[in-house]
Design a protein around this motif. Sequence first.
Motif, PDB file in Angstrom:
ATOM      1  N   VAL A  69      62.654  70.581  35.430  1.00 21.29           N
ATOM      2  CA  VAL A  69      61.527  69.685  35.717  1.00 21.29           C
ATOM      3  C   VAL A  69      60.334  70.025  34.816  1.00 21.29           C
ATOM      4  CG1 VAL A  69      60.234  68.555  37.552  1.00 21.29           C
ATOM      5  CG2 VAL A  69      62.325  69.751  38.131  1.00 21.29           C
ATOM      6  N   PRO A  70      60.503  69.933  33.501  1.00 20.73           N
ATOM      7  CA  PRO A  70      59.435  70.320  32.581  1.00 20.73           C
ATOM      8  C   PRO A  70      58.179  69.462  32.686  1.00 20.73           C
ATOM      9  CG  PRO A  70      61.244  69.300  31.400  1.00 20.73           C
ATOM     10  CD  PRO A  70      61.709  69.489  32.804  1.00 20.73           C
ATOM     11  N   VAL A  71      58.248  68.319  33.357  1.00 20.82           N
ATOM     12  CA  VAL A  71      57.045  67.504  33.535  1.00 20.82           C
ATOM     13  C   VAL A  71      56.017  68.226  34.409  1.00 20.82           C
ATOM     14  CG1 VAL A  71      57.781  66.213  35.591  1.00 20.82           C
ATOM     15  CG2 VAL A  71      56.265  65.136  33.917  1.00 20.82           C
ATOM     16  N   LEU A  72      56.442  69.269  35.106  1.00 21.61           N
ATOM     17  CA  LEU A  72      55.488  70.041  35.909  1.00 21.61           C
ATOM     18  C   LEU A  72      54.502  70.820  35.039  1.00 21.61           C
ATOM     19  CD1 LEU A  72      57.717  71.402  38.809  1.00 21.61           C
ATOM     20  CD2 LEU A  72      56.081  69.506  38.858  1.00 21.61           C
ATOM     21  N   THR A  73      54.866  71.104  33.799  1.00 20.64           N
ATOM     22  CA  THR A  73      53.952  71.840  32.915  1.00 20.64           C
ATOM     23  C   THR A  73      52.691  71.036  32.607  1.00 20.64           C
ATOM     24  OG1 THR A  73      55.684  73.232  32.001  1.00 20.64           O
ATOM     25  CG2 THR A  73      53.724  72.923  30.646  1.00 20.64           C
ATOM     26  N   PRO A  74      52.775  69.797  32.128  1.00 14.62           N
ATOM     27  CA  PRO A  74      51.533  69.057  31.919  1.00 14.62           C
ATOM     28  C   PRO A  74      50.842  68.701  33.227  1.00 14.62           C
ATOM     29  CG  PRO A  74      53.427  67.678  31.398  1.00 14.62           C
ATOM     30  CD  PRO A  74      53.945  69.057  31.618  1.00 14.62           C
ATOM     31  N   ALA A  75      51.601  68.575  34.309  1.00 13.58           N
ATOM     32  CA  ALA A  75      50.975  68.323  35.615  1.00 13.58           C
ATOM     33  C   ALA A  75      50.138  69.529  36.033  1.00 13.58           C
ATOM     34  CB  ALA A  75      52.035  68.009  36.664  1.00 13.58           C
ATOM     35  N   ALA A  76      50.661  70.733  35.805  1.00 18.93           N
ATOM     36  CA  ALA A  76      49.902  71.944  36.117  1.00 18.93           C
ATOM     37  C   ALA A  76      48.654  72.036  35.247  1.00 18.93           C
ATOM     38  CB  ALA A  76      50.778  73.185  35.921  1.00 18.93           C
ATOM     39  N   ALA A  77      48.794  71.704  33.973  1.00 17.06           N
ATOM     40  CA  ALA A  77      47.639  71.729  33.067  1.00 17.06           C
ATOM     41  C   ALA A  77      46.584  70.731  33.516  1.00 17.06           C
ATOM     42  CB  ALA A  77      48.082  71.432  31.633  1.00 17.06           C
ATOM     43  N   THR A  78      47.012  69.561  33.965  1.00 16.88           N
ATOM     44  CA  THR A  78      46.072  68.555  34.464  1.00 16.88           C
ATOM     45  C   THR A  78      45.357  69.062  35.708  1.00 16.88           C
ATOM     46  OG1 THR A  78      47.450  66.785  33.585  1.00 16.88           O
ATOM     47  CG2 THR A  78      45.864  66.180  35.295  1.00 16.88           C
ATOM     48  N   GLY A  79      46.105  69.670  36.611  1.00 16.68           N
ATOM     49  CA  GLY A  79      45.499  70.222  37.824  1.00 16.68           C
ATOM     50  C   GLY A  79      44.484  71.306  37.512  1.00 16.68           C
ATOM     51  N   LEU A  80      44.805  72.172  36.567  1.00 12.80           N
ATOM     52  CA  LEU A  80      43.857  73.226  36.186  1.00 12.80           C
ATOM     53  C   LEU A  80      42.633  72.644  35.487  1.00 12.80           C
ATOM     54  CD1 LEU A  80      46.379  75.987  35.084  1.00 12.80           C
ATOM     55  CD2 LEU A  80      44.925  75.984  37.127  1.00 12.80           C
ATOM     56  N   ALA A  81      42.816  71.590  34.714  1.00 13.13           N
ATOM     57  CA  ALA A  81      41.667  70.936  34.079  1.00 13.13           C
ATOM     58  C   ALA A  81      40.746  70.335  35.141  1.00 13.13           C
ATOM     59  CB  ALA A  81      42.133  69.855  33.106  1.00 13.13           C
ATOM     60  N   ILE A  82      41.340  69.725  36.164  1.00 17.74           N
ATOM     61  CA  ILE A  82      40.539  69.181  37.262  1.00 17.74           C
ATOM     62  C   ILE A  82      39.808  70.301  38.000  1.00 17.74           C
ATOM     63  CG2 ILE A  82      40.700  68.042  39.521  1.00 17.74           C
ATOM     64  CD1 ILE A  82      43.015  66.366  38.263  1.00 17.74           C
ATOM     65  N   LEU A  83      40.502  71.420  38.207  1.00 23.58           N
ATOM     66  CA  LEU A  83      39.871  72.578  38.856  1.00 23.58           C
ATOM     67  C   LEU A  83      38.681  73.067  38.035  1.00 23.58           C
ATOM     68  CD1 LEU A  83      40.079  74.672  41.199  1.00 23.58           C
ATOM     69  CD2 LEU A  83      41.444  76.055  39.618  1.00 23.58           C
ATOM     70  N   VAL A 113      46.567  71.050  26.579  1.00 21.72           N
ATOM     71  CA  VAL A 113      47.966  71.227  26.984  1.00 21.72           C
ATOM     72  C   VAL A 113      48.465  69.977  27.710  1.00 21.72           C
ATOM     73  CG1 VAL A 113      49.537  72.558  28.456  1.00 21.72           C
ATOM     74  CG2 VAL A 113      47.850  73.744  27.032  1.00 21.72           C
ATOM     75  N   ALA A 114      47.651  69.457  28.616  1.00 19.04           N
ATOM     76  CA  ALA A 114      48.058  68.250  29.351  1.00 19.04           C
ATOM     77  C   ALA A 114      48.306  67.093  28.382  1.00 19.04           C
ATOM     78  CB  ALA A 114      46.989  67.876  30.375  1.00 19.04           C
ATOM     79  N   TRP A 115      47.390  66.888  27.450  1.00 20.45           N
ATOM     80  CA  TRP A 115      47.543  65.809  26.473  1.00 20.45           C
ATOM     81  C   TRP A 115      48.800  66.019  25.633  1.00 20.45           C
ATOM     82  CZ3 TRP A 115      47.487  66.664  21.169  1.00 20.45           C
ATOM     83  CH2 TRP A 115      47.640  65.514  20.390  1.00 20.45           C
ATOM     84  N   GLY A 116      48.966  67.227  25.109  1.00 16.56           N
ATOM     85  CA  GLY A 116      50.093  67.504  24.220  1.00 16.56           C
ATOM     86  C   GLY A 116      51.437  67.400  24.914  1.00 16.56           C
ATOM     87  N   ARG A 117      51.518  67.904  26.130  1.00 16.09           N
ATOM     88  CA  ARG A 117      52.807  67.914  26.830  1.00 16.09           C
ATOM     89  C   ARG A 117      53.132  66.587  27.507  1.00 16.09           C
ATOM     90  NH1 ARG A 117      55.188  71.367  23.819  1.00 16.09           N
ATOM     91  NH2 ARG A 117      54.591  73.519  24.143  1.00 16.09           N
ATOM     92  N   PHE A 118      52.125  65.818  27.891  1.00 15.23           N
ATOM     93  CA  PHE A 118      52.383  64.477  28.398  1.00 15.23           C
ATOM     94  C   PHE A 118      52.635  63.513  27.242  1.00 15.23           C
ATOM     95  CE2 PHE A 118      50.257  65.015  32.724  1.00 15.23           C
ATOM     96  CZ  PHE A 118      51.431  64.778  33.421  1.00 15.23           C
ATOM     97  N   GLY A 119      52.059  63.841  26.089  1.00 12.44           N
ATOM     98  CA  GLY A 119      52.096  62.914  24.963  1.00 12.44           C
ATOM     99  C   GLY A 119      53.104  63.274  23.895  1.00 12.44           C
ATOM    100  N   PRO A 120      52.613  63.466  22.673  1.00 15.16           N
ATOM    101  CA  PRO A 120      53.506  63.569  21.517  1.00 15.16           C
ATOM    102  C   PRO A 120      54.367  64.829  21.456  1.00 15.16           C
ATOM    103  CG  PRO A 120      51.235  63.943  20.856  1.00 15.16           C
ATOM    104  CD  PRO A 120      51.207  63.517  22.296  1.00 15.16           C
ATOM    105  N   TYR A 121      54.023  65.867  22.206  1.00 18.12           N
ATOM    106  CA  TYR A 121      54.768  67.126  22.113  1.00 18.12           C
ATOM    107  C   TYR A 121      55.417  67.476  23.444  1.00 18.12           C
ATOM    108  CZ  TYR A 121      52.071  67.113  17.902  1.00 18.12           C
ATOM    109  OH  TYR A 121      51.518  66.737  16.710  1.00 18.12           O
TER     110      TYR A 121
END
Length: 123
Positions: A69-83, A113-121
Amino acid sequence: MNVLLWIVQGFLAIIFALGGWERVSRPIAELTGKYPWVRTSPPAMVRFIGVVELLGAIGLVVPAATGIVPVLTPAAATGLAILMASAAAMHLRRKEPAGLPVTAVLLVLAALVAWGRFGPYGW
């Protein structure tokens, strides 16, 4: 760019794991000397923030490294950015400019990280 994202993910994971562990494991009285905001925050909230930081640190690395479930990595980055955005707002409200630079850097790195992992990388 993929290597840069891995480096940033590792750095953020270490920083958030250390901070989270500190908020979860140390007595509140000890934390008040280091973090002024702890004085006016409920102890349960301080512990909750620590747990969120620990889970975010795990989420930055483990899903991507294992391929589970690698989509959890950008989700975690998004959550930390919100924090971090919430932390910045709190520092502004409390008129604590000293807390803003580190918070802003962590916010930008987590957003990267959120941008990169949700997007082009992403995976």
